[in-house]
Design an enzyme around this catalytic site. Structure first.
Site, mmCIF file in Angstrom:
data_model
loop_
_atom_site.group_PDB
_atom_site.id
_atom_site.type_symbol
_atom_site.label_atom_id
_atom_site.label_comp_id
_atom_site.label_asym_id
_atom_site.label_seq_id
_atom_site.Cartn_x
_atom_site.Cartn_y
_atom_site.Cartn_z
ATOM 1 N N ARG A 90 0.902 -1.124 -0.020
ATOM 2 C CA ARG A 90 0.063 0.216 0.038
ATOM 3 C C ARG A 90 1.045 1.177 -0.053
ATOM 4 O O ARG A 90 0.500 2.247 -0.902
ATOM 5 C CB ARG A 90 -0.854 -0.029 1.222
ATOM 6 C CG ARG A 90 -1.618 1.115 1.331
ATOM 7 C CD ARG A 90 -2.901 1.235 2.436
ATOM 8 N NE ARG A 90 -3.363 2.601 2.634
ATOM 9 C CZ ARG A 90 -4.315 2.610 3.659
ATOM 10 N NH1 ARG A 90 -4.727 1.760 4.455
ATOM 11 N NH2 ARG A 90 -4.793 4.010 3.838
ATOM 12 N N ASN A 144 -10.087 -3.841 -1.164
ATOM 13 C CA ASN A 144 -9.911 -2.734 -2.066
ATOM 14 C C ASN A 144 -9.114 -2.914 -3.261
ATOM 15 O O ASN A 144 -8.400 -4.064 -3.142
ATOM 16 C CB ASN A 144 -9.303 -1.640 -1.375
ATOM 17 C CG ASN A 144 -10.493 -0.677 -0.623
ATOM 18 O OD1 ASN A 144 -11.571 -0.456 -1.076
ATOM 19 N ND2 ASN A 144 -10.032 -0.070 0.487
ATOM 20 N N CYS A 165 -18.956 -1.131 1.395
ATOM 21 C CA CYS A 165 -18.066 -0.091 1.668
ATOM 22 C C CYS A 165 -18.697 0.408 2.800
ATOM 23 O O CYS A 165 -20.216 0.541 2.882
ATOM 24 C CB CYS A 165 -17.932 1.027 0.499
ATOM 25 S SG CYS A 165 -17.078 2.382 0.876
ATOM 26 N N HIS A 195 -16.483 4.579 -4.177
ATOM 27 C CA HIS A 195 -15.556 5.743 -3.865
ATOM 28 C C HIS A 195 -15.756 6.988 -5.026
ATOM 29 O O HIS A 195 -14.905 7.701 -5.283
ATOM 30 C CB HIS A 195 -13.950 5.584 -3.824
ATOM 31 C CG HIS A 195 -13.702 4.757 -2.651
ATOM 32 N ND1 HIS A 195 -12.610 4.329 -2.152
ATOM 33 C CD2 HIS A 195 -14.509 4.514 -1.309
ATOM 34 C CE1 HIS A 195 -12.510 3.836 -0.973
ATOM 35 N NE2 HIS A 195 -13.811 3.918 -0.640
ATOM 36 N N TYR A 246 -14.051 10.784 -2.004
ATOM 37 C CA TYR A 246 -12.830 10.325 -2.975
ATOM 38 C C TYR A 246 -13.080 11.209 -4.209
ATOM 39 O O TYR A 246 -12.189 11.326 -4.907
ATOM 40 C CB TYR A 246 -13.158 8.938 -3.071
ATOM 41 C CG TYR A 246 -12.325 8.153 -1.864
ATOM 42 C CD1 TYR A 246 -11.197 7.349 -2.121
ATOM 43 C CD2 TYR A 246 -13.216 7.820 -0.885
ATOM 44 C CE1 TYR A 246 -10.667 6.831 -0.943
ATOM 45 C CE2 TYR A 246 -12.466 7.355 0.456
ATOM 46 C CZ TYR A 246 -11.353 6.686 0.193
ATOM 47 O OH TYR A 246 -10.822 6.087 1.267
HETATM 48 C C1 G6P Z 1 -12.561 4.224 4.038
HETATM 49 C C2 G6P Z 1 -12.726 3.358 2.794
HETATM 50 C C3 G6P Z 1 -12.110 2.428 2.888
HETATM 51 C C4 G6P Z 1 -10.574 2.253 3.431
HETATM 52 C C5 G6P Z 1 -10.513 3.007 4.455
HETATM 53 C C6 G6P Z 1 -8.949 3.270 4.720
HETATM 54 O O1 G6P Z 1 -13.233 3.488 5.092
HETATM 55 O O2 G6P Z 1 -14.057 3.503 2.537
HETATM 56 O O3 G6P Z 1 -12.168 1.637 1.439
HETATM 57 O O4 G6P Z 1 -9.971 1.012 3.218
HETATM 58 O O5 G6P Z 1 -11.087 4.002 4.489
HETATM 59 O O6 G6P Z 1 -8.969 3.462 6.142
HETATM 60 P P1 G6P Z 1 -7.132 3.314 6.626
HETATM 61 O O7 G6P Z 1 -7.342 3.512 8.089
HETATM 62 O O8 G6P Z 1 -6.941 1.910 6.273
HETATM 63 O O9 G6P Z 1 -6.537 4.437 6.104
#
Ligand code: G6P
Length: 429
Positions: A90, A144, A165, A195, A246
């Site tokens: 990531r 994702n 989501c 998103h 997003y």
């Molecule tokens: C939101 C999005 C998710 C994403 C998450 C990231 O909930 O809808 O798709 O995975 O944020 O959160 P994080 O704490 O991993 O940055």
């Protein structure tokens, strides 16, 4: 009822466990699957889950395993929440695109593309295993990029799969709180892609989208999920829909790019690095044998309420009375501008017989329609690139993406991402 959770060594899992313990479902076993390198984490999670179950007075068994087939066999629901390449990859999704002047993000743009090419081959295997060993099961996908991954499942012919989501749920809660009404008085109507949705809002049957936009509070709250520039006067109010946070990456590409670059150059690093620090602290808490509930620190992750979304989907898919949920599923005519087989994020009526999208009240406004149309073509090309191992389609996918400015950048991005992802991507020819 048996449930399999794939990627259960995630620090998010106690949130899911909390939901499962409250679910009005006859759940007996929850199989917690992870790879051998996640063994310690998944055992920590299983031990915490058992303490949480004891506290809740529930006899549900939580079973850690590395054997995915054992977990899937006979399951009623299989939940995908794994991350191929973990936070390390990531982090690269967030950084590499910056070299090419494009924002780096785990779901949006070239970062999401790299993530999709890592994920689709794995999800394909899981779907085949589910079809063979748990043919009646529903696959609930949070992995994702959730919409794109669901598109891959549908294109492969796996129709008992939906993408989920938490953002629609966050939106509902936020509006209810701001208006001082119970959550079930709020109905949101979402149209677009994961998103990348517009949302209209009604309270007690009356459309209040204009008021919600005029107050600015909801948009500002949502903007916490994705940075943006100061919008021109009246920009959000004029949209006619509440934008998914997003969308900021598309509305403010320069500001979001600069924000991502600042993060990447800062000592705290990109979101993946910050999440890693949070995860280490969370796992230290989870190991505390006194802890028998979800710790409040978990709220610092972005996935709030994902357990509610998962449980609501499982309850609806097990029930006789159709429930309206927002999820990622085949369009089937609900959004007029998109093909029937396109996976969209849209309201749907859900019961044990399956998922039926609710036709959108009106066409997508042109601005949203243009973005959604281009991103859907990008998604379809990405799925084909991953399934066919096609370098040409991979390049065209990037070129079709509204955030990628032309062939030179698309080609350079593809070369860079392919080199960094060699361990995970299918071979592209
Ligand atoms: C939101 C999005 C998710 C994403 C998450 C990231 O909930 O809808 O798709 O995975 O944020 O959160 P994080 O704490 O991993 O940055």
């Amino acid at each position: 009822m048996k449930i399999a959770v794939i990627g259960a060594g995630s620090s998010y899992t106690p949130e899911l466990v909390e939901g499962i313990l409250k679910a009005p479902l006859p759940i007996e076993e929850v199989w917690l699957v992870d790879l051998p390198e996640g063994r310690q984490r998944v055992e920590t999670i299983a031990a915490l889950a058992r303490r949480m179950a004891r506290r809740a007075g529930k006899g549900i068994r939580f079973l850690p395993t590395e054997d995915r087939l054992e977990a899937i066999r006979g399951a009623a629901f299989v939940l995908n929440q794994f991350r191929v390449g973990l936070l390390r990859m990531r982090g690269l999704d967030e950084r590499l695109p910056l070299r090419h002047g494009v924002v780096g993000q785990e779901t949006t743009g070239p970062g999401g593309f790299a993530n999709a090419l890592r994920t689709i081959p794995v999800v394909r295997q899981i779907a085949e295993e589910v079809e063979t060993h748990a043919p009646g099961a529903w696959l609930l996908n949070f992995t994702n990029p959730a919409g794109l991954v669901t598109q891959a499942l549908v294109d492969l012919g796996h129709r008992r799969a939906v993408g989920l989501c938490n953002i629609p749920r966050i939106t509902e809660r936020m509006v209810a709180q701001a208006a001082g009404v119970p959550q079930d008085a709020v109905r949101i109507s979402a149209f677009g892609l994961n998103h990348l949705t517009g949302t209209r809002i009604a309270i007690g049957g009356e459309d209040v989208t204009a008021q919600v936009l005029a107050s600015g509070a909801a948009e500002a709250e949502l903007a916490k999920s994705a940075p943006r520039a100061k919008p021109p006067e009246g920009f959000f109010a004029s949209l006619g829909f509440l934008p998914n946070p997003y969308l900021n990456y598309f509305f403010f590409p320069q500001a979001t790019y600069e924000h991502a670059l600042r993060d990447a150059l800062s000592p705290e690093g990109t979101r993946a690095q910050r999440v890693q620090v949070l995860e280490d602290a969370l796992f230290a808490r989870y190991r505390d044998e006194e802890l028998d509930e979800k710790p409040p620190e978990l709220a610092q992750r972005g996935g709030a309420y994902y357990s509610e979304v998962a449980v609501d989907a499982m309850v609806a898919l097990s029930g006789d009375v159709p429930r309206e949920l927002v999820l990622n599923t085949e369009n089937r005519g609900a959004i007029a501008q998109l093909p029937g087989s396109a996976v969209v994020e849209r309201n749907a009526l859900v019961d044990r017989t399956g998922v039926r999208t609710v036709p959108a009240e009106e066409p997508m406004p042109p601005l949203l329609g243009a973005l959604v149309g281009a991103v859907k073509e990008y998604e379809l090309l990405t799925v084909q690139a991953a399934l066919e191992g096609s370098r040409r389609k991979a390049r065209e996918a990037l070129l079709a993406h509204p955030l990628v400015p032309g062939t030179e950048v698309a080609q350079a991005l593809l070369d860079d991402l392919a080199a960094a992802n060699a361990e995970f991507w299918p071979v592209l020819r």
